[in-house]
Design an enzyme around this catalytic site. Structure first.
Site, short mmCIF file in Angstrom:
data_model
loop_
_atom_site.label_atom_id
_atom_site.label_comp_id
_atom_site.label_asym_id
_atom_site.label_seq_id
_atom_site.Cartn_x
_atom_site.Cartn_y
_atom_site.Cartn_z
N ASP A 101 -21.05 -25.38 -36.63
CA ASP A 101 -20.16 -26.50 -36.88
C ASP A 101 -20.71 -27.32 -38.05
O ASP A 101 -21.77 -27.02 -38.60
CB ASP A 101 -19.98 -27.36 -35.63
CG ASP A 101 -21.29 -27.95 -35.13
OD1 ASP A 101 -22.30 -27.89 -35.86
OD2 ASP A 101 -21.30 -28.48 -34.01
N ASP A 309 -14.92 -22.61 -28.39
CA ASP A 309 -16.33 -22.78 -28.03
C ASP A 309 -16.46 -24.00 -27.14
O ASP A 309 -15.63 -24.92 -27.19
CB ASP A 309 -17.20 -22.97 -29.29
CG ASP A 309 -17.02 -24.36 -29.89
OD1 ASP A 309 -17.77 -25.28 -29.51
OD2 ASP A 309 -16.12 -24.53 -30.74
N CYS A 347 -18.13 -10.13 -8.74
CA CYS A 347 -18.60 -10.41 -10.11
C CYS A 347 -19.63 -9.37 -10.53
O CYS A 347 -20.51 -9.01 -9.75
CB CYS A 347 -19.20 -11.81 -10.20
SG CYS A 347 -19.86 -12.21 -11.83
N CYS A 349 -21.84 -9.70 -13.07
CA CYS A 349 -22.94 -10.25 -13.86
C CYS A 349 -24.29 -9.92 -13.22
O CYS A 349 -24.38 -9.57 -12.03
CB CYS A 349 -22.78 -11.75 -14.05
SG CYS A 349 -23.31 -12.77 -12.66
N CYS A 352 -25.08 -12.02 -9.98
CA CYS A 352 -24.36 -11.66 -8.76
C CYS A 352 -24.74 -10.29 -8.22
O CYS A 352 -24.61 -10.03 -7.02
CB CYS A 352 -22.86 -11.74 -9.00
SG CYS A 352 -22.24 -13.43 -9.13
N HIS A 378 -24.19 -16.39 -14.97
CA HIS A 378 -22.93 -16.21 -14.23
C HIS A 378 -21.79 -16.99 -14.88
O HIS A 378 -20.69 -16.45 -15.08
CB HIS A 378 -23.08 -16.63 -12.78
CG HIS A 378 -21.75 -16.65 -12.06
ND1 HIS A 378 -21.13 -15.51 -11.62
CD2 HIS A 378 -20.89 -17.68 -11.79
CE1 HIS A 378 -19.96 -15.82 -11.09
NE2 HIS A 378 -19.80 -17.13 -11.18
#
Length: 433
Positions: A101, A309, A347, A349, A352, A378
């Site tokens: 940014d 974002d 999930c 990930c 998990c 997660h």
């Protein structure tokens, strides 16, 4: 033999699918460090680091790109050091596309002292001198630029469009943003008008500086410059800002894409964004700064936004808040003390598939650093996967069904407001039909 200098042709965008009755589209952004399939959530690594997780873990959870904060990296360690390292991607060992940014957000956050939020109740509160309770103004705007007081040590610094461009070129991100003034919804109409004009003037200076720096730094890959649309909640100002940025050019070079910035009225997000996207050129990407809630994704994507974002998924993770398809919950509640199940059933990930709610409950209660890491993995995976699923639904022609299923499930247990209103997405759906 000398290599070809960096060129805007090194950056590109194509549209692969469109919503049948809206501005929404799925596509691909091409950068020197890889492609970004859109719509896409861009993971935020403010100080060249996604807090609590490794770059390899961002890859594993499906993150396509990372956004860093130019102002903070300018202060520490210094953009010249990042430049010596080969740019922000090389510095943090991130191989994919990067964004930075401009420092414009600090105009608001250090100036008025407000955190960036989409929903603001401004009834009877408009005042250009407003300051958040308990805060002191740390940024002062003039037509040439902004004076900042460093949040690290209080030192005074100057940012102008030219300085922002120099800093972002040294940081070396694939996509950078023009320096803008980010106002709040508390600012008066008169101030918003002058701010849009100021941001437009800064945009012209940014494009000129960008062109000069691109030629000067021919040893680096081309960096795409996005102009930033301001105008708060005013349709005429938003459209004026878009038209001004679209026609801004320096020696035949225009902006490579557009950011849609500023605090927005959350309940009108889709409407306000659509004012901008209906004006902006169809063949260039659009980035909406600072959103991450499921209903906001659907509203913005339908209105034609390509990338987003937000720090929220990682920020709330460090406070034990966990996102799931069935809503958000806090893993430190007593109900999770003996919950030997994943944070979210189904999930995929790392957290998990390896740990339980009971274990994260313990880590947070024991104040172990691993708690933040596992919760962040997660939440970032949830957010990235959600936007990826919306993209897949758009391509398959199932966007409306996806929205109904996802939001109906996520907000099923959400409390109604005092006025008894149904969730925002349902109101918007009724308005469309």
């Amino acid at each position: 033999m000398t290599s070809e200098p960096p060129s805007p042709e090194d950056f590109g965008f194509r549209v692969d699918a469109r919503l049948p009755d809206g501005l929404g589209r799925a596509g691909v952004i091409r950068t020197p460090h890889g492609e970004i399939a859109t719509p896409a959530f861009i993971v935020v690594g403010t100080k060249a680091n996604v807090k609590a997780v490794l770059p390899e873990q961002i890859i594993q959870l499906g993150g396509q790109a990372v956004l860093a904060n130019a102002f903070h990296l300018y202060l520490q360690p210094g953009s010249e050091i990042v430049d010596e390292a080969g740019g922000v991607g090389a510095f943090m060992n991130w191989p994919g596309p990067t964004f930075t940014d401009s420092g414009g957000f600090q105009v608001m956050s250090l100036g008025a002292g407000f955190k960036k939020v989409l929903a603001m109740d401004v009834t009877g509160l408009q005042n250009d001198d407003v300051i958040a309770e308990g805060k002191q103004r740390q940024a002062h705007v003039d037509d040439d630029g902004v004076w900042f007081n460093s949040p690290i040590n209080g030192d005074r610094h100057r940012f102008t469009p030219e300085i922002s461009m120099r800093v972002q070129h040294e940081l070396g991100a694939d996509i950078i943003f023009a320096f803008d003034e980010l106002t709040t919804l508390l600012n008066t109409r008169g101030y918003q008008e002058s701010s849009v004009q100021r941001t437009q003037a800064w945009a012209q200076r940014c494009l000129a500086a960008h062109r000069e720096l691109t030629a000067e730094r021919s040893h680096r890959p081309y960096q795409a410059l996005f102009g930033v649309v301001q105008g708060a909640q005013y349709e005429d100002l938003r459209r004026q800002a878009c038209r001004g940025l679209m026609t801004t050019e320096v020696e035949g070079q225009y902006f490579d894409g557009y950011g849609i910035g500023g605090a927005l009225e959350k309940q009108r997000l889709g409407e306000i964004v659509s004012w901008c996207t209906s004006e902006l050129p169809d063949d260039k990407p659009r980035h909406l700064l600072g959103i991450s809630e499921p209903d906001d994704f659907f509203a913005a994507i339908e209105a034609g936004v390509d990338t987003f974002d937000c720090v929220n998924p990682s920020r709330v993770a460090r406070n034990a808040a966990i996102y799931t398809a069935d809503g958000r919950y806090n893993v430190t509640t007593a109900a999770n003390r003996r919950a030997f199940v994943p944070l979210e059933d189904g999930c995929d990930c790392y957290t998990c598939t390896h740990f339980t709610r009971a274990y994260l409950h313990h880590l947070f209660k024991a104040k172990e650093m691993l708690a933040a890491t596992l919760a962040t993995i997660h939440n970032e995976r949830f957010t990235v996967r959600l936007v990826d699923s919306i993209r897949a639904a758009m391509i398959a022609g199932d966007f409306e069904a996806c929205r109904t299923e996802v939001l109906g499930r996520f907000y099923a247990a959400a409390p109604r407001s005092n006025a008894g209103r149904i969730p925002q997405y349902e109101e918007a759906k009724r308005a469309r039909h």
